[in-house]
Design a protein around this motif. Structure first.
Motif, mmCIF file in Angstrom:
data_model
loop_
_atom_site.group_PDB
_atom_site.id
_atom_site.type_symbol
_atom_site.label_atom_id
_atom_site.label_comp_id
_atom_site.label_asym_id
_atom_site.label_seq_id
_atom_site.Cartn_x
_atom_site.Cartn_y
_atom_site.Cartn_z
ATOM 1 N N GLU A 341 1.019 -2.967 0.080
ATOM 2 C CA GLU A 341 1.507 -1.727 0.698
ATOM 3 C C GLU A 341 1.119 -0.502 -0.123
ATOM 4 O OE1 GLU A 341 2.820 -1.347 3.648
ATOM 5 O OE2 GLU A 341 2.618 -3.513 3.983
ATOM 6 N N ARG A 342 1.133 -0.621 -1.456
ATOM 7 C CA ARG A 342 0.812 0.536 -2.300
ATOM 8 C C ARG A 342 -0.672 0.861 -2.262
ATOM 9 N NH1 ARG A 342 1.769 4.821 -3.476
ATOM 10 N NH2 ARG A 342 3.172 5.683 -5.042
ATOM 11 N N ALA A 343 -1.510 -0.165 -2.117
ATOM 12 C CA ALA A 343 -2.959 0.052 -2.165
ATOM 13 C C ALA A 343 -3.591 0.209 -0.789
ATOM 14 C CB ALA A 343 -3.625 -1.113 -2.904
ATOM 15 N N LYS A 344 -2.822 -0.024 0.250
ATOM 16 C CA LYS A 344 -3.365 0.079 1.611
ATOM 17 C C LYS A 344 -3.911 1.481 1.851
ATOM 18 C CE LYS A 344 -0.295 -0.402 4.777
ATOM 19 N NZ LYS A 344 0.746 -0.995 5.639
ATOM 20 N N GLY A 345 -5.154 1.556 2.300
ATOM 21 C CA GLY A 345 -5.786 2.859 2.522
ATOM 22 C C GLY A 345 -6.481 3.389 1.278
ATOM 23 N N ARG A 346 -6.285 2.741 0.123
ATOM 24 C CA ARG A 346 -6.890 3.198 -1.130
ATOM 25 C C ARG A 346 -7.742 2.112 -1.782
ATOM 26 N NH1 ARG A 346 -1.984 6.262 -4.258
ATOM 27 N NH2 ARG A 346 -3.736 7.183 -5.419
ATOM 28 N N ALA A 347 -7.622 0.897 -1.303
ATOM 29 C CA ALA A 347 -8.391 -0.226 -1.864
ATOM 30 C C ALA A 347 -9.330 -0.779 -0.807
ATOM 31 C CB ALA A 347 -7.449 -1.329 -2.350
ATOM 32 N N ALA A 348 -10.417 -1.364 -1.256
ATOM 33 C CA ALA A 348 -11.408 -1.952 -0.346
ATOM 34 C C ALA A 348 -10.787 -3.125 0.419
ATOM 35 C CB ALA A 348 -12.615 -2.422 -1.143
ATOM 36 N N PRO A 349 -11.259 -3.370 1.649
ATOM 37 C CA PRO A 349 -10.711 -4.480 2.439
ATOM 38 C C PRO A 349 -10.789 -5.825 1.722
ATOM 39 C CG PRO A 349 -12.061 -3.065 3.838
ATOM 40 C CD PRO A 349 -12.241 -2.580 2.429
ATOM 41 N N ARG A 350 -11.836 -6.049 0.924
ATOM 42 C CA ARG A 350 -11.956 -7.336 0.227
ATOM 43 C C ARG A 350 -10.843 -7.500 -0.813
ATOM 44 N NH1 ARG A 350 -16.199 -10.359 0.872
ATOM 45 N NH2 ARG A 350 -17.473 -8.541 1.437
ATOM 46 N N VAL A 351 -10.464 -6.415 -1.457
ATOM 47 C CA VAL A 351 -9.368 -6.465 -2.434
ATOM 48 C C VAL A 351 -8.054 -6.762 -1.727
ATOM 49 C CG1 VAL A 351 -8.089 -5.159 -4.177
ATOM 50 C CG2 VAL A 351 -10.579 -4.874 -3.974
#
Length: 515
Positions: A341-351
């Protein structure tokens, strides 16, 4: 989990690492061994009841606190002594304690030589499922000021650098050992602070004499990439994988104290975070969970210092992996969901896909088939988005593709006691070259072999089990041995079969894995 990179046992790689120590370190070790041997002979004589024992030791009162805890944890004196010896060997110490030793500690109030009280507290803590300070076992006087180093997650970035570099200076010492072993509660403050604020502000620094440049960062990246390759092939106990901690102390620490621009500073903190995560992963792989935990905490703090939310998500996923494999599946679910939830929109889909995979594995350990299936499907969807989008992913996540997902899905359904689904997923997993991913191939064979045993197919299961042992004798990984132990447990219905007895004897002699 199937954790970051397919990725053993510290004592297995100890001789290679020590051969590469400098003369000063070898002299220190030699002196310590000589002194240790004398003390060891004396202790053995005392514990056998000979007259070498001193009057002061014989007049000490019984250690009622220790005796009470030993009884509460349910361990026999023999099993407790065995575990203390295992932990000591993992730290590079040669001990030979027995049930008589434990009896002396309890009934005669004897205190073993430092740092054995730490091993004793850790062994009891593992049984009780909580941390056990030295004072609780009646040996508080043996405590050193080093026991909490590396567990802090400072709010201030300057303090964070100080804490990390201090920990790195301690962790390579031969006598370094965390005081209470792994405890999942130690992650509470670091995880909470990262979830609240996953990125610091500017990363520029001035004042250090060393001007940090891109060439310095390239050197650290090359060290990380080489360590990843050696870890996958030879296990976390290999000397090259263990060299990461030396790199942190000797190369990364001086750079963190140097001067750099904001852009260089962010990259410096990120690559140092990945090195710290790698150091934690190799320690985790060889069973040094208390050391791994501290590396992971520092890696999470450094990722925040670099404003690298994507890497922070990956580090927190790694923390969740350690937690679930230490038996804290519910906490691992919370960590992975928070990271996502914290990285959604800020991390690559593979991550994000990998984070969902580890969530699925945590649900499986908790025997929640529905939640595991939903998380696995979400991982598949994000992986498809990553493949469709193309572009470049961070080097540290390039291992995660559909073949890896399928291999981990087989483990998920093995944990759920669904061998039919496990074997079906295994058919979708592409073959991995054992010369490159030695440990992963060996672990996968043990996992699939266990699924065959769950399906009551002893012949096929034993075939895969033997192939797994063939491969894992070449790596130094206590984590890999855990998969063989799980396979051995699944052999229980056939324990009287000659072929099964032969296999169990083989794992004892070649891997040191008891039935």
């Amino acid at each position: 989990m199937a954790f970051p990179h397919p990725v053993g046992d510290a004592q297995d790689g100890r001789s290679k690492a020590e051969n590469r120590r400098g003369p000063a370190q070898r002299c220190y070790l030699l002196g310590d061994v000589v002194a240790g041997r004398a003390e060891k002979l004396r202790n053995r004589a005392v514990e056998k009841g000979t007259r070498v024992a001193t009057t002061s030791r014989r007049t000490r009162p019984p250690n009622a606190d220790l005796a009470r805890l030993v009884e509460a944890c349910g361990a026999s004196h023999k099993s407790l002594a065995l575990r203390v010896n295992q932990l000591a060997r993992r730290a590079g110490l040669d001990t030979d304690y027995s049930h008589t030793s434990v009896a002396n500690w309890c009934r005669r109030g004897m205190v073993p030589k430092w740092p054995v009280p730490l091993f004793l507290a850790q062994a009891i803590a593992e049984r009780l499922g909580r941390s056990v300070p030295l004072g609780e076992i009646g040996m508080g006087g043996a405590k050193t000021p080093d026991t909490d180093v590396g567990l802090d997650f400072p709010q201030d970035r300057t303090d964070a650098v100080r804490v990390a570099t201090s920990f790195w200076s301690y962790v390579n010492r031969r006598d370094f050992l965390a005081g209470s072993g792994f405890t999942v509660s130690a992650f509470t403050t670091p995880v909470t602070r990262w979830l609240v604020a996953p990125a610091d502000d500017a990363s520029g620094a001035a004042g250090g004499r060393k001007q940090v440049g891109r060439a310095d960062l390239d050197e650290l990246r090359d060290a990380a990439e080489e360590a990843r390759r050696w870890d996958s092939k030879y296990g976390g106990g290999s000397w090259k994988a263990n060299s990461v901690t030396a790199c942190l102390q000797e190369r990364a620490a001086p750079l963190l104290r140097g001067s750099f621009t904001d852009a260089v500073g962010r990259d410096l903190f990120s690559v140092t975070s990945e090195l710290s995560r790698l150091a934690g992963w190799t320690a985790f792989d060889v069973g040094q969970h208390e050391v791994a935990q501290r590396h992971f905490i520092q890696a999470l703090r450094l990722a925040r210092a670099g404003g690298d939310v994507e890497l922070g998500c990956y580090v927190l996923t790694t923390i969740a992996m350690q937690s679930l494999l230490r038996g804290f599946g519910s906490e691992a679910v919370d960590m992975t969901q928070g990271a996502f939830e914290r990285a959604k929109g800020r991390a690559a889909p593979r991550v994000l896909a990998f984070t969902k995979l580890i969530e699925a594995r945590a649900h499986a350990r908790e025997r929640d088939a529905r939640a595991a299936s939903l998380a696995l499907a979400a991982s598949e969807n994000h992986l498809a988005k990553a493949d469709a989008a193309g572009g470049s992913d961070p080097a540290w996540i390039d291992f995660y593709h559909h073949a890896r997902l399928s291999a981990d899905a087989a483990e998920i359904f093995r944990d759920l006691k669904n061998p039919k689904a496990a074997l079906a997923w295994n058919q979708r997993a592409a073959a991995m070259p054992s010369g490159v991913f030695t440990r992963s191939v060996g672990m996968r064979l043990a996992i699939v072999g266990t699924a065959h045993l769950q399906a009551r197919d002893l012949d096929h299961g034993l075939e895969l089990g033997n192939r797994s042992v063939d491969i894992l004798t070449r790596v130094q990984s206590s984590r890999a041995k855990d998969y063989v132990r799980e396979f051995n447990t699944a052999l229980a219905p056939w324990q009287r079969e000659p072929a099964v007895r032969e296999f169990l004897q083989r794992t004892r002699t070649e891997l040191g894995v008891a039935a």
